[in-house]
Every structure is written in C-alpha cells, then in structure tokens.
Design an enzyme around this catalytic site. Structure first.
Site, PDB file in Angstrom:
ATOM      1  CB  CYS A 105      -7.638   2.717   3.784  1.00 46.21           C
ATOM      2  SG  CYS A 105      -7.951   1.575   5.480  1.00 46.21           S
ATOM      3  CG  ASN A 123      -8.932  -2.627   2.268  1.00 37.45           C
ATOM      4  OD1 ASN A 123      -8.255  -3.709   2.307  1.00 37.45           O
ATOM      5  ND2 ASN A 123      -8.792  -1.663   3.059  1.00 37.45           N
ATOM      6  CD  GLU A 124      -9.382  -2.880   7.179  1.00 35.80           C
ATOM      7  OE1 GLU A 124      -9.675  -1.724   7.390  1.00 35.80           O
ATOM      8  OE2 GLU A 124      -8.540  -3.376   7.506  1.00 35.80           O
ATOM      9  CD  GLU A 150      -2.868   1.191   2.337  1.00 37.73           C
ATOM     10  OE1 GLU A 150      -3.038   0.383   3.099  1.00 37.73           O
ATOM     11  OE2 GLU A 150      -3.799   2.089   2.267  1.00 37.73           O
TER      12      GLU A 150
HETATM   13  O1  AHR Z   1      -2.289  -1.558   6.768  1.00 40.29           O
HETATM   14  C1  AHR Z   1      -2.665  -0.290   7.085  1.00 40.29           C
HETATM   15  C2  AHR Z   1      -4.056  -0.228   6.921  1.00 40.29           C
HETATM   16  O2  AHR Z   1      -4.871  -1.017   7.978  1.00 40.29           O
HETATM   17  C3  AHR Z   1      -4.808  -0.774   5.442  1.00 40.29           C
HETATM   18  O3  AHR Z   1      -4.837   0.453   4.854  1.00 40.29           O
HETATM   19  C4  AHR Z   1      -6.276  -0.962   6.160  1.00 40.29           C
HETATM   20  O4  AHR Z   1      -6.814  -2.237   5.327  1.00 40.29           O
HETATM   21  C5  AHR Z   1      -6.118  -1.422   7.558  1.00 40.29           C
HETATM   22  O5  AHR Z   1      -7.299  -1.008   8.413  1.00 40.29           O
END
Ligand code: AHR
Length: 662
Positions: free
Chosen positions: A247, A378-379, A52
């Site tokens: 994120c 993603n989340e 990321e």
């Molecule tokens: O790894 C850091 C963050 O943690 C990522 O962007 C997210 O997916 C998770 O909450």
C-alpha cells in the site's frame, strides 16, 4: 492396484522382557512420485521476497541510520529530539527554516543556544539506539559557529541508566557550514542507548544532517544496510525482490504516494514524506513514522543484485489507496505517471549516456540492473484500475516489450471484483497477475488445490502477498505460530505443483520491529540489535532453497496429494543430477506412516538428506529469546529400493533430497 488407506492400529504392545509400550503399527499410506513424468519447469522466480516499509522495516530496520529525524524535516521538526536542560543548565533550541522559496528537501536546521555549560540536545533513535560493544559508529554532521564565542562541545552515547558508553569532543567549528566526521566506539552493548550533543560553555552553534551510522554494513557499503537482516534475506536465496510495497506505493492520498525519483541521488537530497502506516491503525499509532528514503530505489536494485534476485518495482498507477482516499488521476493526466515508469526503465537499464542511466552510474553502478518486470499498481480494483492499466500497458509494451508487466486483482482472493479483474486482464493479455490472500490457516490448508484447475494458458500467477492469519486480517493478536506456518507449507505444495501457472510467490509483510510494528504476522522480527526468522520464515526457506528444476507429480490413490489424511506433498527434480526433492507436510496431530514409491525406474542411491521442521504444539512460536525453537533440523535417512518407508512426524514439514541411480 488397490491401495489401502492409512489405519493406525492403536495397539499398545508390550515389548518382550521390557515393560514399555512399542509405537503403534500403522498401514502406510502409499505416496507415489512419478519420476518418469517430469512436468513444467519451476521458474527461478518461484519463491521471492515482498518488501514494504511497514513496521519500521526501512528506517529503524534495514536502513541502519541510528538518529531519527536527523535533518529536522519531520512536520514537527523536533520530533525525536529533546533539549538537555538540568538544574542550573539553561539554553534554547530553535528550529531555523531556510524558506520555501528554496524548495529544498532540507529546509530546516537546528540552532542550539547554550546559556550555560552542559546545555544540549538528545535523540531517542528508533525506540532507542542499538549499539554493539567495540563496533565503530560514524557520527557525521553539518555545523557552523554563530557569534564570536567559540563553543566547545561533546557527543556522548548513554546507556539506559545514563552511563557513558562512548564520548568524543566536537571539532572546532567555523562560521561556515562544514561537514564533520567522528568515530565512536561504545564500551558496552546497549539496545536502547541515547545520543547526546552538548556544549561545554555558553555559545551558539547550528546543526544539520546529523547521522550516527554503523561502520559495519552489508558488504561494508557507505549508507549500506543492516547486515544481520540482509543475511536473513540472503539465506532464503530469493528469486525476486518486490519493492517498495504494498500500500505504500499507493499512499493514503496521491500527494503521499511513493515517487521513486525522490528516492535516488544523494541521501541528504531525498525529500522525506510521511509513512502511510503512521496513521493507519488506531491500535498501533506510530506518529513518528516517516520515510527518509535513505533506502531508496538505487539501494533496492543493488540489494536485488546482491541477493541474486530479479528486481520487481511496483509503481503507482494514478490511484491512491482505495481503502483510504481513493483519489484518481484523470486518464488524460496520467502522462507523468507513465513517464515515471519509462524513466525507471531508463534508470535501471539505460546506457550511461542517457539522463537516467547517467544518474545510476553516478551513484556507483554503471552496469545496468537488468530490470525485466514492473508492477502497475498494487491492490487496485474496479474499472478505474483497468482503464489506467491499459494506458500503461499500451505505452510500455510499445516502448519496452522486453519488460513484463505485473497487474493486480485487488486485495481479495475471490469474488465479483476478483473475477471481473481476471477476465479483463486475460483479455488484455497481461503477463503476470498478482493475487493477495490474508486468510485463516484453515483456508490455506483447504486451498492447496487452488491452482490445480487454473487455465494453463494466458497470464501467469504471482501469489504476491499471502500469510495465514491466526486470528483475522489486520488483528494485532495475530501470531506467527506453527499452525499458520504449517498451513502455509501445505498451501505452497500446491503452488509448486502448479509451476506451470504460478511463477512467483512471496509471503507478506517481510520485516517488523518488535517495538514499532503496525501489522502482524510478519516473516522476520527484529529489535535494535537482534533478529529472528519465524516458523513461516523457515517454511519459506525450505521451499526456496530446495526448489528443483521441474515438477514431478506426487499421487496417493491416483490423486495429487493435497490433504488426504492431513498429508500434502509436492516434488521436483534437479535436471542435471536427476535428484528428486520430495516435500511432505503432515498437518495431523499424530505421525503418519508412508511408503514412498518412486516410479519410472528411479532408484534411490541409498540415503536421502532430510530437513525437518516440526513441533507438536500448533501455538509454538520463535522469539528473540528462542529464535530457533522451530527451525530446520538436518540429517540423513535410509532410502533403499524403489519403495521405502518414511514416518512423517506429527505436525511436520519434511524435505527429502533423494539422489537416484540411473
Ligand atoms: O502487507 C501489508 C499490506 O497488505 C500491504 O501493504 C497491502 O498490499 C496489503 O493490503
């Protein structure tokens, strides 16, 4: 057979004739490797990478452009740049705007008006500019001359005390925009250099798309990646590369979500956006964090190919980060999002006579990238995720049944939302479900059996983001210490044991600049010139480079070994050679004696190759100054007969590769 638990005889014997104590004698713990019971195949994707753009992982990190805000497109167009006035040196910097009408990703350029000799502009880089003595750096820029006075000028690289490291004359400019190239070779190494461009007399010039790029890149590619960082990734032999997050996929708002189409084509044409980590944490503000997309989707696919890793792009599913704005795209307006996914498959795999395949070929890769998986969101959590996932799944499985879909179960490792999402994703027959856990080291040790009772049918598990947090999630005090790494090793034995269910896993986040991070812990830390793997990195490395083809059960007192006396274990077999790979984690603060029994007729050929990670201090760290304080040591140990003794050092992770006869 009755097995005897390990008992340390705290006898301090005095060796005959020598007045020194002999090591305590212990009854060994019997550890049985069922070589006759090969189980599930371990997926080649079992250990991979999560990338990321956080902590300056892309711009300022993997993407080695040295100039920040090189085209003046940050919302503050002069961020990172400053005028170089001085006593009796006068001039003016003007930001010129080509106008919105043009809708160009490159609206701004700089007018440099020197009223006297020596007026110019300097760039601070990414917490300084990293330069190696004698290495070549390409300085390129677009420029034109304004007015009749021909301006002469120079570019100069300065060290922290203002000493000149390299300098070159500017070429003669004309009144038309033109691209120029110069090569600079610094006379000394400097991690925090400055770049300066100045005029040697009164005059006006205009500048755009300035770039200072090292000639030495990964595989020598133009616009290529930072080689020492890629090498650290390559050394892990990762099974997949997940990108671009995290994120960052979601954005704080949908407006700033990650859009892959804006990251391909000529780098200069990629539209810059704010990085969502720019404003996320009050404790680590990084107002100068933007995404130039010099590292975009083409480069991610190419990197995956270079690493021998399956590419795993994660796409926005019509939802902005639910910790932030939580904006939702109405279900009947999702088409462009689904189309982005379909077009991405076209970009990665399409023939060169298709729109997106043609673009890939024009960028230098006519052959398909062989994309096999896409992540949808993603989340995310809640019904709103399931509704949107369903729209994607329907369309993608109809048009591309060959591409597996990765779905998510939110940011937490358990709870009502987690259970709801798992239930619904099972019903929807999702291929792979992505779980995240950022928890204490103790949680990792206590959960080495997490997957032992997961259903064996249905979606596979992707342990997509995990890292032990020495203090608490998102605490700036978290450290990549040995206790965290060792606890992860204990946990990962449980992933490997459950290869039937868990087919992918990745530590997160991957990269962090020591002077520009927002999140800790991270797998690899770097400054402008150096990088090091954390103890967590070496744990990952020992697992991923010693994967094996098939799981072998490892038992102690008839049970999988997941914490008895602080010991955790997993084993696998190489199908061709029959070689056994045994991983042993001792989380106790004292050595543990073990008797290793290989059942099923397997007999060690006599010696075993050992890789050992250990440190008595749970707080121990690696650092730029001591990058390998905790790093694997290799040797050969004796392993004769079907039963052999092995002493697990205190707080250690051992990998034994045991060639067998018969
Ligand atoms: O790894 C850091 C963050 O943690 C990522 O962007 C997210 O997916 C998770 O909450």
């Amino acid at each position: 057979m009755k097995l005897v638990a390990c008992i340390v005889l705290a006898a301090s014997l005095v060796a005959a004739g020598q007045n020194k104590p002999v090591a305590a004698v212990a009854t060994p713990q019997v550890i049985t490797v069922r070589a006759d019971r090969p189980g599930a195949a371990i997926a080649p994707t079992m250990f991979g990478l999560f990338f990321e753009d956080i902590n300056f992982g892309a711009d300022g990190g993997l993407y080695p452009e040295r100039l920040k805000n090189r085209s003046f497109e940050f919302p503050d167009p002069l961020m990172g740049w400053k005028a170089m006035p001085g006593e009796r040196i006068r001039g003016e910097l003007q930001v010129m705007d080509r106008g919105e009408a043009e809708k160009s990703p490159n609206r701004h350029y700089l007018r440099l008006k020197a009223a006297t000799t020596g007026y110019g502009v300097w760039n601070e880089g990414f917490r300084g500019i990293g330069l190696e003595k004698g290495a070549a750096y390409q300085f390129s820029f677009r420029a034109r001359q304004i007015g009749a006075d021909r301006a002469r000028g120079r570019v100069v690289l300065l060290d922290v005390s203002g000493g000149v490291l390299a300098a070159a004359e500017l070429p003669e400019l004309t009144d038309r925009w033109k691209l120029y190239n110069l090569t600079l070779k610094p006379a000394a190494t400097e991690a925090r250099a400055r770049f300066v461009l100045l005029l040697d007399g009164p005059g006006i010039i205009e500048l755009d798309e300035l770039s200072l790029f090292p000639q030495e890149t990964w595989k020598g590619r133009k616009n290529g990646l930072r080689p020492d960082l890629v090498q650290l990734l390559a050394d892990l032999k990762p099974g997949f590369l997940r990108f671009p997050g995290g994120c960052i996929v979601e954005g704080r708002h949908l407006e700033t979500r990650y859009r892959w189409k804006q990251t391909v084509g000529e780098p200069a044409g990629r539209r810059l956006i704010v990085n969502r980590w720019n404003t996320e944490f009050r404790h680590r503000p990084t107002p100068d964090y933007y995404q130039s997309f010099g590292l975009g989707f083409y480069e991610y696919f190419q990197l995956s190919e270079d690493l021998g890793a399956e590419p795993l792009p994660i796409l926005n599913c019509g939802m902005a980060c639910q910790f932030n704005s939580a904006e939702l795209v109405p279900l009947d307006a999702l088409d462009p999002y689904v189309q982005d996914a379909l077009d991405l498959i076209g970009f990665a795999n399409g023939a060169t006579n298709t729109r997106w395949g043609r673009l890939r070929a024009s960028m230098g890769h006519p052959k398909p990238f062989n994309l096999k998986m896409i992540g949808i969101g993603n989340e995310q959590w809640g019904e709103q995720y399931i509704e949107r996932y369903e729209v994607f799944a329907r369309e993608l499985s109809r048009r591309h049944p060959e591409v597996k879909l990765v779905s998510g179960v939110g940011p937490f490792q358990s709870g009502r939302e987690f259970d709801y999402l798992w239930r619904r994703l099972r019903e929807l027959k999702s291929d792979i479900v992505d779980e995240h856990y950022y928890l204490s080291p103790k949680w990792f040790r206590d959960n080495a059996g997490r997957y032992d009772n997961y259903p064996r049918s249905g979606p596979k598990v992707f342990a997509g983001e995990y890292a032990a947090q020495s203090v608490a999630i998102a605490s700036p005090e978290n450290r990549n210490n040995w206790e965290c790494a060792l606890s992860e090793a204990a946990f990962i034995t449980g992933l490997e044991r459950n290869a039937e269910v868990v087919t992918m896993s990745s530590y997160a986040p991957l990269l962090a600049h020591v002077d520009a991070w927002q999140w800790t812990p991270n797998l690899i830390w770097f400054d402008n010139l150096r990088a090091f793997g954390t103890p967590n990195y070496y744990v990952q490395k020992l697992f991923s480079t010693n994967r094996g083809d098939r799981v072998l059960p490892v038992l102690s007192e008839g049970e999988p070994l997941r914490g008895r006396n602080g010991i955790y274990a997993s084993a696998s077999r190489i199908d061709d050679s029959g070689e056994i790979i045994l991983k042993l984690v001792n989380t106790a603060d004292e050595p543990r004696e073990a008797e290793i029994r290989l059942s099923g007729g397997a007999e060690p050929a006599g010696t075993a190759r050992r890789s050992l990670l250990s440190d008595p201090d749970p707080a121990a760290l690696n650092s730029l100054e001591e990058p390998r304080r905790i790093a694997p040591a290799s040797d050969v140990i004796e392993a004769t007969g079907r039963n052999f003794r092995y002493s697990l050092p205190a707080r250690s992770f051992t990998v034994l590769r045991i060639p067998v006869r018969g």
